[in-house]
Each structure stands twice: as structure tokens, then as C-alpha cells.
Design an enzyme around this catalytic site. Structure first.
Site, short mmCIF file in Angstrom:
data_model
loop_
_atom_site.label_atom_id
_atom_site.label_comp_id
_atom_site.label_asym_id
_atom_site.label_seq_id
_atom_site.Cartn_x
_atom_site.Cartn_y
_atom_site.Cartn_z
N HIS A 1 0.84 -1.21 0.00
CA HIS A 1 0.00 0.00 0.00
C HIS A 1 0.87 1.25 0.00
CE1 HIS A 1 -3.07 -2.66 2.27
NE2 HIS A 1 -3.58 -2.44 1.07
N LYS B 1 -14.41 -9.26 6.04
CA LYS B 1 -13.21 -9.85 6.66
C LYS B 1 -13.22 -9.63 8.16
CE LYS B 1 -11.18 -7.20 3.45
NZ LYS B 1 -10.24 -6.55 2.54
N ARG C 1 -2.17 -6.13 -8.29
CA ARG C 1 -0.97 -6.95 -8.06
C ARG C 1 -0.80 -8.04 -9.11
NH1 ARG C 1 -3.03 -8.23 -2.19
NH2 ARG C 1 -4.81 -8.43 -3.56
N SER D 1 -3.08 -7.57 2.95
CA SER D 1 -3.37 -7.39 4.38
C SER D 1 -3.93 -8.67 4.97
CB SER D 1 -4.40 -6.27 4.57
OG SER D 1 -3.89 -5.04 4.16
O1 PNS Z 1 -8.98 -3.00 0.52
P1 PNS Z 1 -10.31 -3.49 0.01
O2 PNS Z 1 -11.10 -4.13 1.12
O3 PNS Z 1 -10.17 -4.36 -1.20
O4 PNS Z 1 -11.11 -2.18 -0.46
C1 PNS Z 1 -12.41 -2.27 -0.96
C2 PNS Z 1 -13.09 -0.89 -0.93
C3 PNS Z 1 -13.08 -0.35 0.47
C4 PNS Z 1 -12.37 0.05 -1.85
C5 PNS Z 1 -14.55 -1.08 -1.43
O5 PNS Z 1 -15.18 -2.10 -0.72
C6 PNS Z 1 -15.38 0.20 -1.31
O6 PNS Z 1 -15.25 1.08 -2.14
N1 PNS Z 1 -16.20 0.29 -0.24
C7 PNS Z 1 -17.04 1.44 0.00
C8 PNS Z 1 -18.51 1.12 -0.28
C9 PNS Z 1 -18.77 1.17 -1.76
O7 PNS Z 1 -18.72 2.19 -2.40
N2 PNS Z 1 -19.09 -0.03 -2.30
C10 PNS Z 1 -19.31 -0.19 -3.73
C11 PNS Z 1 -18.00 -0.42 -4.46
S1 PNS Z 1 -18.24 -0.78 -6.13
#
Ligand code: PNS
Length: 163
Positions: free
Chosen positions: A21, A47, A96, A134
Site C-alpha cells: 500500500h 473480513k 498486483r 493485508s
Molecule cells: O482494501 P479493500 O477491502 O479491497 O477495499 C475495498 C473498498 C473499500 C475500496 C470497497 O469495498 C469500497 O469502495 N467500499 C465502500 C462502499 C462502496 O462504495 N461499495 C461499492 C464499491 S463498487
């Protein structure tokens, strides 16, 4: 090269923030003026967490203390609503490997359905971090393994306190 004088959002769970990150944040700063590192309370991945969202924000703030162009924020709700609020049209995500692609592509397309002018920019982290997540850091650390190569010393310190 500075693509354009713009701010971008780098959203994620960051539980915990890894060297991968950090690498993506540094790469974003080389391209854009400001990076909002946005810690999500609601993630698409369900998670078991190690740090609370507030703890993650505090940790990333400490890690990037004094770094011009980095602002760490906590957000709940939709990412596109945060983008509107911050007047930002670019989302940064690290890519990645091919295995990341399907999930990332789905999110990018969904976000664009929700907000027409949003763009997702994918950055490849340094090859040495291409296997890093993570989720694996949490698993290895809770099972007593050494994660010192994968997270910064400050993060390692906080993990040890937590355990
Ligand atoms: O590190 P992660 O868990 O892969 O990140 C995922 C994240 C937080 C970017 C995604 O779940 C997100 O944008 N969450 C906010 C809620 C939202 O907008 N959901 C629709 C995404 S298409």
C-alpha cells in the site's frame, strides 16, 4: 511526470497498511498532487478485522506524518459519494496480479455506473510486493509468523501491541 494537477482517492480497508500500500501511495504522489488515503468502514470484502477503522486511520496518519500531499480520512457509505464530496474524479487502486483483476474491474465498472465521470487508475506495485495482502499479513501474524518484511516498523509495533 505529473499527469495533471489533481487530487485522487486511494480507498481500501488497510487492515493493516502494508509496504505494498505504501508503495502505491508513493507512486500516486509521483503522478498527482494530493492523495486522500480513504479508510473504508464498509468493505465489499467481509473480513475479520485486526484494527478498528479509527486505529487504521491513526496508524496511517502517523506513518505519513509530515508527508506533503497525503491526507488520511475515514469514510462510510459509498465511495462515489466521497468522491463527490472531495470533488475528486480519480480512484487509485493497486493491481498486483491477474487474480485481482475481476474484483477490481467489477468495482471500477460499478463505480462508473454510480457516477459517470469517475475514473479508476490502476497502479502496479513493486514486484517484490506482488504477493502481499493485508489478509495474509493478518493471518501470518495471528498465527505467530514474522511479518517484519511486509509492513513498516511502526505497523509491526502496533501489531505486537495488539497481539
Ligand atoms: O482494501 P479493500 O477491502 O479491497 O477495499 C475495498 C473498498 C473499500 C475500496 C470497497 O469495498 C469500497 O469502495 N467500499 C465502500 C462502499 C462502496 O462504495 N461499495 C461499492 C464499491 S463498487
Amino acid at each position: 511526470m505529473n499527469v495533471t494537477s489533481k487530487s485522487v482517492i486511494y480507498p481500501g480497508s488497510f487492515d493493516p497498511i502494508t509496504k505494498g500500500h505504501e508503495d502505491v501511495i508513493k507512486r500516486s504522489l509521483a503522478l498527482f498532487d494530493k492523495v486522500f488515503v480513504a479508510v473504508a468502514i464498509t468493505s465489499s470484502h467481509n473480513k475479520k478485522s485486526l484494527f478498528s477503522p479509527d486505529e487504521r486511520v491513526a496508524l496511517i496518519r502517523e506513518l505519513f506524518d509530515g508527508q506533503v500531499g497525503v491526507e488520511v480520512i475515514l469514510f462510510d457509505g459509498l465511495l462515489v459519494d466521497l468522491a463527490k464530496e472531495l470533488k475528486t474524479t480519480v480512484i487509485i487502486r493497486g493491481l498486483r496480479a491477474v487474480s485481482d483483476f475481476e474484483y477490481e474491474f467489477q468495482m471500477a465498472q460499478m463505480n462508473r455506473q454510480l457516477l459517470d465521470d469517475i475514473e479508476t487508475v490502476f497502479l502496479a506495485p513493486d514486484q517484490q510486493f506482488s504477493f502481499l495482502s493485508s489478509t495474509l499479513v493478518r493471518e501470518v501474524t495471528t498465527l505467530g509468523g514474522d511479518v517484519s518484511g511486509f509492513v513498516s516498523p511502526l505497523v509491526l509495533e502496533r501489531i505486537s501491541e495488539k497481539l
